[in-house]
Design a protein around this motif. Structure first.
Motif, PDB file in Angstrom:
ATOM      1  N   ASP A   1       0.804  -1.229   0.000  1.00 34.10           N
ATOM      2  CA  ASP A   1       0.000   0.000   0.000  1.00 34.10           C
ATOM      3  C   ASP A   1       0.833   1.274   0.000  1.00 34.10           C
ATOM      4  N   SER A   2       2.071   1.198   0.444  1.00 34.48           N
ATOM      5  CA  SER A   2       2.900   2.403   0.551  1.00 34.48           C
ATOM      6  C   SER A   2       3.643   2.644  -0.756  1.00 34.48           C
TER       7      SER A   2
ATOM      8  N   TRP B   1       1.268  -1.165  -6.675  1.00 32.06           N
ATOM      9  CA  TRP B   1       0.838  -0.256  -5.613  1.00 32.06           C
ATOM     10  C   TRP B   1      -0.634  -0.498  -5.330  1.00 32.06           C
TER      11      TRP B   1
ATOM     12  N   ASN C   1      -3.728   0.615  -3.964  1.00 30.52           N
ATOM     13  CA  ASN C   1      -4.309   1.899  -3.579  1.00 30.52           C
ATOM     14  C   ASN C   1      -5.788   1.866  -3.945  1.00 30.52           C
TER      15      ASN C   1
ATOM     16  N   SER D   1      -8.139   4.091  -3.310  1.00 28.67           N
ATOM     17  CA  SER D   1      -8.793   5.387  -3.428  1.00 28.67           C
ATOM     18  C   SER D   1      -9.568   5.499  -4.736  1.00 28.67           C
TER      19      SER D   1
ATOM     20  N   ARG E   1      -0.600   0.409 -10.544  1.00 25.31           N
ATOM     21  CA  ARG E   1      -1.569   0.584  -9.456  1.00 25.31           C
ATOM     22  C   ARG E   1      -2.669  -0.467  -9.571  1.00 25.31           C
TER      23      ARG E   1
ATOM     24  N   ARG F   1      -6.424  -1.499  -7.506  1.00 28.70           N
ATOM     25  CA  ARG F   1      -7.402  -1.067  -6.506  1.00 28.70           C
ATOM     26  C   ARG F   1      -8.066  -2.250  -5.823  1.00 28.70           C
TER      27      ARG F   1
END
Length: 229
Positions: free
Chosen positions: A181-182, A199, A201, A203, A215, A217
């Motif tokens: 997540d970082s 990553w 993430n 959002s 990325r 999700r």
């Protein structure tokens, strides 16, 4: 070709942020009732203790040792240090009671194992609590190897932790994918170590994704993406 997938643990395989807040609220109720410390006073003492830990210890797994932090907090407050073990036990027992796997985590790890990937965990923390979390989450059966910063001697994004993950996986960094997540610690650390970097993430807002980072999700996106690497 990717052969091994390594996952961060906190805020990746489960929602650390939410359960940490619950555990801290219980801890604050304890110090208010037993030590007469207000939330504001406790928060200030906790911040100061963390700063002192960083000054004394630098970037190492012992930085996450809450028993030491609570001891330092009590010393600064002039309160009996006998409360430190009680506070640590309350924090961790509350957190372990509340943690649940991130949606899709168990299903995705199972699918990846069936597809022939080995599964690792690479995490900044002491080994004992990370094992306890994985057991509580029901994830131990899916994990082939673990690297904590306590074992590696360095914390992400230092390359040494990622290199030890690859060593345990029995393959080169280029044959490993890392999911976390970082952005700076997980994704960029893994990318700079030569791994495929994902990553995690969730959002809904648009975000800037650095070059060399993918990325995701949701965990369900991962198996198909790995087939294209």
């Amino acid at each position: 070709m990717i052969k091994s997938i390594i996952f961060d643990l906190d805020d990746t395989l489960y929602d650390f942020t939410s359960v940490h807040a619950i555990a801290m609220n219980r801890l604050i109720a304890y110090v208010r009732g037993n030590l007469g410390l207000s939330r504001e006073r406790f928060d200030a003492l906790n911040r100061e203790a963390l700063m002192k830990q960083k000054e004394r210890l630098g970037s190492c797994a012992t930085l996450h040792n809450r028993l030491i932090r609570f001891q330092m907090l009590l010393e600064a407050a002039g309160k009996p240090i006998a409360h430190a073990p009680e506070m640590e036990e309350l924090y961790w027992s509350t957190l372990l009671e509340r943690i649940r796997p991130m949606p899709g985590a168990i299903e995705t790890l199972g699918r990846l194992r069936l597809s022939g990937y080995t599964i690792g965990v690479g995490t900044n923390m002491t080994a004992n609590w990370q094992y306890a979390k994985l057991k509580r989450l029901g994830l131990m059966a899916y994990v082939d190897y673990i690297v904590t910063s306590e074992e590696a001697g360095v914390e992400k994004p230092a390359p040494g932790l990622f290199m030890l993950c690859a060593e345990k996986a029995g393959c080169s960094p280029g044959e490993c994918a890392f999911v976390g997540d970082s952005l700076p610690s997980d994704a960029l650390g893994a990318r700079d170590a030569g791994m495929a970097a994902y990553w995690f993430n969730q959002s809904a807002d648009p975000v800037d994704v650095p070059e060399g980072v993918t990325r995701i999700r949701a965990f369900s996106e991962l198996p198909a993406l790995l087939e294209t690497v």
